[in-house]
Write a protein that holds these residues in place. Structure first.
Motif, PDB file in Angstrom:
ATOM      1  N   GLY A  12       0.881  -1.483  -0.126  1.00  0.00           N
ATOM      2  CA  GLY A  12      -0.069   0.024   0.087  1.00  0.00           C
ATOM      3  C   GLY A  12       0.798   1.202   0.101  1.00  0.00           C
ATOM      4  N   ALA A  13       0.412   2.331  -0.324  1.00  0.00           N
ATOM      5  CA  ALA A  13       1.297   3.227  -0.301  1.00  0.00           C
ATOM      6  C   ALA A  13       0.330   4.661   0.447  1.00  0.00           C
ATOM      7  CB  ALA A  13       1.104   3.847  -1.577  1.00  0.00           C
ATOM      8  N   SER A  14       0.492   6.249   0.513  1.00  0.00           N
ATOM      9  CA  SER A  14      -0.013   6.790   1.641  1.00  0.00           C
ATOM     10  C   SER A  14      -1.285   7.594   0.873  1.00  0.00           C
ATOM     11  CB  SER A  14       1.223   8.544   1.462  1.00  0.00           C
ATOM     12  OG  SER A  14       1.217   8.396  -0.195  1.00  0.00           O
ATOM     13  N   LYS A  15      -1.540   7.407   0.156  1.00  0.00           N
ATOM     14  CA  LYS A  15      -2.468   8.461  -1.276  1.00  0.00           C
ATOM     15  C   LYS A  15      -3.544   6.752  -1.232  1.00  0.00           C
ATOM     16  CE  LYS A  15      -3.568  12.501  -0.379  1.00  0.00           C
ATOM     17  NZ  LYS A  15      -4.001  13.338  -0.077  1.00  0.00           N
ATOM     18  N   TYR A  16      -3.525   5.898  -1.159  1.00  0.00           N
ATOM     19  CA  TYR A  16      -4.621   4.447  -1.959  1.00  0.00           C
ATOM     20  C   TYR A  16      -4.431   3.804  -0.104  1.00  0.00           C
ATOM     21  CZ  TYR A  16      -4.932   0.951  -5.898  1.00  0.00           C
ATOM     22  OH  TYR A  16      -5.943   0.433  -6.460  1.00  0.00           O
ATOM     23  N   VAL A  17      -5.620   2.983  -1.163  1.00  0.00           N
ATOM     24  CA  VAL A  17      -6.362   2.495  -0.205  1.00  0.00           C
ATOM     25  C   VAL A  17      -6.701   1.206  -1.345  1.00  0.00           C
ATOM     26  CG1 VAL A  17      -8.564   1.097   1.325  1.00  0.00           C
ATOM     27  CG2 VAL A  17      -7.416   3.688   0.937  1.00  0.00           C
ATOM     28  N   LEU A  18      -5.605  -0.075   0.006  1.00  0.00           N
ATOM     29  CA  LEU A  18      -4.998  -1.555  -0.673  1.00  0.00           C
ATOM     30  C   LEU A  18      -5.920  -2.555  -0.686  1.00  0.00           C
ATOM     31  CD1 LEU A  18      -3.054  -2.442  -3.157  1.00  0.00           C
ATOM     32  CD2 LEU A  18      -1.744  -3.321  -1.262  1.00  0.00           C
ATOM     33  N   ASP A  19      -6.722  -2.709  -1.035  1.00  0.00           N
ATOM     34  CA  ASP A  19      -7.332  -4.259  -0.618  1.00  0.00           C
ATOM     35  C   ASP A  19      -6.449  -5.219  -0.295  1.00  0.00           C
ATOM     36  OD1 ASP A  19      -9.240  -6.242  -2.364  1.00  0.00           O
ATOM     37  OD2 ASP A  19      -8.565  -4.574  -3.263  1.00  0.00           O
ATOM     38  N   GLU A  20      -6.732  -6.414   0.683  1.00  0.00           N
ATOM     39  CA  GLU A  20      -5.525  -7.757   0.479  1.00  0.00           C
ATOM     40  C   GLU A  20      -5.736  -8.369  -0.868  1.00  0.00           C
ATOM     41  OE1 GLU A  20      -4.864 -11.025   4.185  1.00  0.00           O
ATOM     42  OE2 GLU A  20      -6.648 -10.095   4.257  1.00  0.00           O
ATOM     43  N   GLU A  21      -6.642  -8.632  -1.140  1.00  0.00           N
ATOM     44  CA  GLU A  21      -6.760  -9.664  -2.055  1.00  0.00           C
ATOM     45  C   GLU A  21      -5.854  -9.273  -3.454  1.00  0.00           C
ATOM     46  OE1 GLU A  21     -10.681  -9.896  -3.827  1.00  0.00           O
ATOM     47  OE2 GLU A  21     -10.291 -11.814  -4.659  1.00  0.00           O
ATOM     48  N   LEU A  22      -6.208  -7.961  -3.784  1.00  0.00           N
ATOM     49  CA  LEU A  22      -4.530  -7.140  -4.822  1.00  0.00           C
ATOM     50  C   LEU A  22      -3.527  -7.629  -4.425  1.00  0.00           C
ATOM     51  CD1 LEU A  22      -4.646  -5.762  -7.332  1.00  0.00           C
ATOM     52  CD2 LEU A  22      -5.730  -3.984  -6.832  1.00  0.00           C
ATOM     53  N   ALA A  23      -3.101  -6.765  -3.357  1.00  0.00           N
ATOM     54  CA  ALA A  23      -2.160  -6.887  -2.935  1.00  0.00           C
ATOM     55  C   ALA A  23      -1.506  -8.095  -2.786  1.00  0.00           C
ATOM     56  CB  ALA A  23      -1.937  -6.647  -1.609  1.00  0.00           C
ATOM     57  N   ARG A  24      -1.842  -9.152  -2.963  1.00  0.00           N
ATOM     58  CA  ARG A  24      -1.540 -10.338  -2.807  1.00  0.00           C
ATOM     59  C   ARG A  24      -1.320 -10.886  -4.841  1.00  0.00           C
ATOM     60  NH1 ARG A  24      -5.648 -14.109  -0.407  1.00  0.00           N
ATOM     61  NH2 ARG A  24      -5.597 -13.680   1.363  1.00  0.00           N
ATOM     62  N   ILE A  25      -1.695  -9.888  -5.539  1.00  0.00           N
ATOM     63  CA  ILE A  25      -2.269 -10.530  -6.779  1.00  0.00           C
ATOM     64  C   ILE A  25      -0.930  -9.528  -7.328  1.00  0.00           C
ATOM     65  CG2 ILE A  25      -3.219 -10.009  -8.940  1.00  0.00           C
ATOM     66  CD1 ILE A  25      -5.841 -10.875  -7.419  1.00  0.00           C
ATOM     67  N   VAL A  26      -0.188  -8.441  -6.797  1.00  0.00           N
ATOM     68  CA  VAL A  26       0.229  -7.645  -7.526  1.00  0.00           C
ATOM     69  C   VAL A  26       1.445  -8.444  -6.596  1.00  0.00           C
ATOM     70  CG1 VAL A  26       1.632  -5.554  -6.455  1.00  0.00           C
ATOM     71  CG2 VAL A  26      -0.438  -5.444  -6.882  1.00  0.00           C
ATOM     72  N   ASN A  27       1.540  -8.927  -5.901  1.00  0.00           N
ATOM     73  CA  ASN A  27       3.264  -9.454  -5.337  1.00  0.00           C
ATOM     74  C   ASN A  27       3.528 -10.396  -5.978  1.00  0.00           C
ATOM     75  OD1 ASN A  27       3.886  -8.177  -3.789  1.00  0.00           O
ATOM     76  ND2 ASN A  27       2.814  -8.617  -1.873  1.00  0.00           N
ATOM     77  N   ILE A  28       2.436 -11.512  -6.323  1.00  0.00           N
ATOM     78  CA  ILE A  28       2.114 -12.931  -6.808  1.00  0.00           C
ATOM     79  C   ILE A  28       2.702 -12.324  -8.410  1.00  0.00           C
ATOM     80  CG2 ILE A  28       1.396 -15.207  -8.336  1.00  0.00           C
ATOM     81  CD1 ILE A  28      -0.132 -14.869  -5.417  1.00  0.00           C
ATOM     82  N   SER A  29       2.484 -11.638  -9.173  1.00  0.00           N
ATOM     83  CA  SER A  29       2.549 -11.397 -10.844  1.00  0.00           C
ATOM     84  C   SER A  29       5.177 -10.959 -10.139  1.00  0.00           C
ATOM     85  CB  SER A  29       1.840  -9.983 -10.851  1.00  0.00           C
ATOM     86  OG  SER A  29       1.139 -10.450 -10.604  1.00  0.00           O
ATOM     87  N   MET A  30       4.832  -9.682  -9.594  1.00  0.00           N
ATOM     88  CA  MET A  30       6.124  -9.519  -9.422  1.00  0.00           C
ATOM     89  C   MET A  30       6.628 -10.663  -9.104  1.00  0.00           C
ATOM     90  SD  MET A  30       6.041  -5.862  -7.347  1.00  0.00           S
ATOM     91  CE  MET A  30       7.469  -5.736  -6.775  1.00  0.00           C
ATOM     92  N   ALA A  31       7.080 -11.826  -8.165  1.00  0.00           N
ATOM     93  CA  ALA A  31       7.246 -12.748  -8.155  1.00  0.00           C
ATOM     94  C   ALA A  31       7.273 -13.920  -9.565  1.00  0.00           C
ATOM     95  CB  ALA A  31       6.780 -13.370  -7.175  1.00  0.00           C
ATOM     96  N   LEU A  32       6.331 -14.007 -10.326  1.00  0.00           N
ATOM     97  CA  LEU A  32       6.816 -14.708 -11.172  1.00  0.00           C
ATOM     98  C   LEU A  32       6.951 -14.215 -12.451  1.00  0.00           C
ATOM     99  CD1 LEU A  32       3.192 -16.513 -10.835  1.00  0.00           C
ATOM    100  CD2 LEU A  32       4.739 -17.441 -10.622  1.00  0.00           C
ATOM    101  N   GLU A  33       7.729 -12.340 -12.783  1.00  0.00           N
ATOM    102  CA  GLU A  33       7.303 -11.907 -13.470  1.00  0.00           C
ATOM    103  C   GLU A  33       6.517 -11.801 -14.755  1.00  0.00           C
ATOM    104  OE1 GLU A  33      12.134 -13.597 -13.862  1.00  0.00           O
ATOM    105  OE2 GLU A  33      12.506 -11.304 -13.041  1.00  0.00           O
ATOM    106  N   MET A  34       5.572 -11.791 -13.923  1.00  0.00           N
ATOM    107  CA  MET A  34       4.593 -11.520 -15.360  1.00  0.00           C
ATOM    108  C   MET A  34       3.617 -10.718 -14.818  1.00  0.00           C
ATOM    109  SD  MET A  34       2.585 -15.270 -15.064  1.00  0.00           S
ATOM    110  CE  MET A  34       1.718 -14.981 -16.007  1.00  0.00           C
ATOM    111  N   PRO A  35       3.447  -9.861 -16.153  1.00  0.00           N
ATOM    112  CA  PRO A  35       2.935  -8.989 -16.347  1.00  0.00           C
ATOM    113  C   PRO A  35       1.116  -8.731 -16.075  1.00  0.00           C
ATOM    114  CG  PRO A  35       3.544  -9.395 -18.409  1.00  0.00           C
ATOM    115  CD  PRO A  35       3.557 -10.385 -17.647  1.00  0.00           C
TER     116      PRO A  35
END
Lengths: 284, 397
Positions: A12-35
């Motif tokens: 998450g960031a200072s002006k962005y409210v992140l839901d947990e589901e999305l955070a998971r997906i972002v992290n998985i995509s980064m780890a898998l190096e997929m867009p």
């Protein structure tokens, strides 16, 4: 905590409210190096997410705003023929006319590939462009490199950028393209989430105002046959407008008096439908 | 691991690819998935590439990991059919049925037919659950891959039921029901449907010179002139909408369709709405009561043949209404031509025409008249998907 390859985790960031589901997906995509391909109604924070990731992981953000007539090569590099012609005619620049490389300028994808640090590359509204654009991009995504034909040089990505791709679903994306991305659809936030978002943007807002405004906003969104339903951005602007108005009292909203409808509804037909139903108090 | 799950997704019609499945395994191997909640999001992000299938995914997920009932498919259908049969027997002999269910007859007689069907379904569901409840996936010591004793080589271990519950519960919420694009058009889908109609605009031939592009290309060619053409704008379309407002079966769809086209009318040059009952004979009516303003079908021959002709109806009627020379229920419509000839005439007059049908495509084969009409007009389902295909068809050359 998930390890996504960079040793950093997105939370998450200072002006962005992140839901947990999305955070998971972002992290998985980064780890898998997929867009990561994000779809969703306008105003659900697709673009904001990339800004938030960049801010949170302290990576530079490069934004490629896709336009309807865009060809992929423009996003990779540009060969400035006009300047070269000019230089060859008048010869008053310090550039070497016989060296084409001096006239090659990197596009947004090129910039992300040649950057010295890992970057977040936001490809915004990819569905605006032709399907050719997506098809051409497949190779670039797979190989993480592209050729500059004019000087026969291959540009490899120094660091694999974090790709965030957004789409408003104007056109369907091609299957092979989808196959290479992870996908998430951001649903419109529910009132509870919206309250959090409002609080992030207006930390010291009067709670009665926030609640009444959000309630009225969701009722207005329910209206049938509105083509462009107001989204988060409109709500925030609307609250800003209500806040500025010295005569406005939050109680009025509950009574059915809804000022500044034009901030919420931007198509004249929609505006009419909304103001009619407000006047008739059918909503309230 | 999860091969059944993968095939179940495929079976219900989600386009999942083996590559994506392998990617999911890569994620599992990397230890990125540590709970069922993680698995829910990860496998959806990796396997399912469109929000249209999110709802199906949720259903399969809930079914696979919790044994929730699958409402789609034959089971659901069978249930409804069974409930219908029960309703029939209730109407014939209320007492026996009430006794069989073990309830008071007067309790049931207070309900409307629809409520009764729901009530019967509820009872039937209880029955099935009591008898063969073994299909649940989460239990202790069962054959389930995700039970208490479940173990995954990649290190995935499911702690207890409470953890699973949350992901399954999320799936059972069916948050994405509205994004599912099959099923008849509803008021809430209006926005999406309008976007589909936006494509109903003409494209002309490429016969205008784009000066900027020409200059650019010419420079790029080193002075060799290359002229770039682009499309010129063409006039907007005329659209005729003919709606079957005869039977009650069409009632829920008429306002939706009318609203839809009414809101899109700005993009058309002309939009005319007519009404008919079941099928078209000698007249179409401008007023919904089909009484005041009849228009002769023969007059339509003088319309611009490029007009887009869109029929909306369930196309379901007795075959003689379509085939017989005196099929019309209106006494004044006795020109001696069967309706099917009239439809052929209209299809010949307007080469761009479609028939939108709220009946689900799967059951078209069961109705004789639908099959017949489909041979004349290209038929599409009255759903977002169908609408998209219909627009595509109307805009094809």
């Amino acid at each position: 905590m998930l390890d996504n390859g960079s040793g950093k985790t997105f939370s998450g960031a200072s002006k962005y409210v992140l839901d947990e589901e999305l955070a998971r997906i972002v992290n998985i995509s980064m780890a898998l190096e997929m867009p990561l391909l994000l779809k969703g109604e306008p105003g659900t924070g697709k673009t904001m997410l990339a800004h938030a990731i960049a801010e949170n992981l302290q990576m530079p953000l490069i934004v490629l705003n896709v336009k309807s007539s865009m060809k992929l090569v423009e996003a990779l590099y540009q060969y400035d023929t006009l300047t070269r012609l000019n230089d060859s005619r008048f010869g008053d620049s310090r550039r070497d006319v016989s060296n084409i490389e001096e006239y090659i300028r990197m596009g947004k994808i090129g910039q992300a590939f040649t950057a010295d640090t890992r970057t977040v590359l936001l490809i915004d509204e990819i569905d605006k462009a032709d399907t050719d654009f997506q098809d051409d991009m497949l190779d670039v995504l797979d190989q993480m490199e592209f050729d500059i034909i004019e000087i026969d040089k291959t540009i490899r990505a120094k660091h694999r950028p974090v790709f965030i791709i957004t789409s408003n679903a104007k056109k369907d994306l091609s299957d092979p393209f989808l196959g290479r991305c992870n996908f998430h659809h951001i649903a419109f936030p529910d009132p509870k989430m919206m309250r959090k978002i409002v609080n992030v943007h207006f930390p010291d807002i009067d709670s009665q105002l926030a609640e009444n405004a959000i309630a009225a906003f969701y009722r207005l969104r329910e209206l049938d046959a509105v083509e462009k339903r107001p989204a988060t951005r409109e709500l925030l602007n609307w609250i800003r407008a209500l806040n500025m108005d010295p005569d406005f009292r939050p109680r009025d909203l509950a009574k059915g008096d809804v000022p500044y409808l034009g901030v919420l509804f931007k198509k004249s037909q929609d505006y009419q439908i909304a103001s009619n139903s407000v006047r008739r108090r059918r909503l309230f | 691991m999860f091969i059944d799950f993968f095939y179940k997704l495929k079976e219900v019609g989600i386009p999942v690819s083996p590559t994506a499945f392998l990617t999911l395994h890569r994620a599992l191997d990397k230890g990125l998935v540590q709970s069922l909640g993680d698995f829910y999001t990860a496998s959806r992000a990796i396997l399912v590439k469109s929000e249209r299938y999110f709802d199906l995914y949720d259903q399969v997920f809930a079914h696979y990991f919790e044994g929730a009932e699958m409402p789609e498919g034959e089971d659901g259908y069978a249930l409804t059919e069974m409930a219908r049969m029960m309703l029939d027997s209730w109407l014939q002999d209320p007492k026996t049925l009430a006794q069989a269910l073990g309830v008071d007859e007067s309790e049931l007689s207070k309900m409307s037919p629809d409520e009764l069907i729901e009530y019967f379904k509820e009872r039937l569901r209880e029955q099935t659950e009591r008898h063969d409840g073994g299909g649940k996936w989460i239990g202790t010591g069962g054959t389930s891959p995700v039970g208490h004793s479940g173990y995954h080589p990649g290190g995935m271990r499911v702690g207890g039921v409470s953890r699973n519950r949350s992901a399954v519960k999320v799936a059972m919420d069916r948050r994405y029901r509205d994004y599912s694009l099959t099923g008849p058009l509803r008021q809430s889908m209006m926005g999406e449907a309008l976007k589909r109609l936006r494509h109903l605009v003409p494209t002309g031939p490429k016969d205008q010179i784009n000066i900027d592009a020409t200059l650019y290309q010419t420079m790029k060619n080193g002075g060799e002139i290359e002229i770039v053409f682009e499309r010129s704008l063409k006039d907007r379309l005329k659209v005729i909408l003919a709606i079957d407002n005869g039977g009650w079966s069409m009632d829920p769809y008429i306002p939706v369709v009318q609203h839809l086209f009414y809101h899109a009318r700005a993009q058309f040059k002309e939009l005319k709405t007519y009404f008919f009952h079941n099928t078209i004979y000698d007249y179409l009516w401008e007023d919904p009561t089909r009484y005041k303003k009849p228009r002769r079908i023969d007059e339509f021959a003088s319309w611009d043949p490029e007009t887009r002709f869109i029929l909306v109806g369930d196309a379901s009627m007795a075959p003689y209404e379509l085939m017989a020379t005196d099929g019309s229920i209106h006494i004044e419509e006795r020109s001696g031509q069967p309706s099917i000839e009239r439809l052929r005439f209209l299809a010949r007059t307007f080469r761009h025409s479609v028939w939108l049908n709220p009946v689900p495509q799967g059951s078209w084969g069961y109705t004789r008249t639908i099959t017949l009409i489909r041979q004349i007009f290209p038929m599409f389902e009255l759903s977002i998907d169908g609408l998209e295909k219909a627009v595509e068809h109307l805009m094809a050359d």
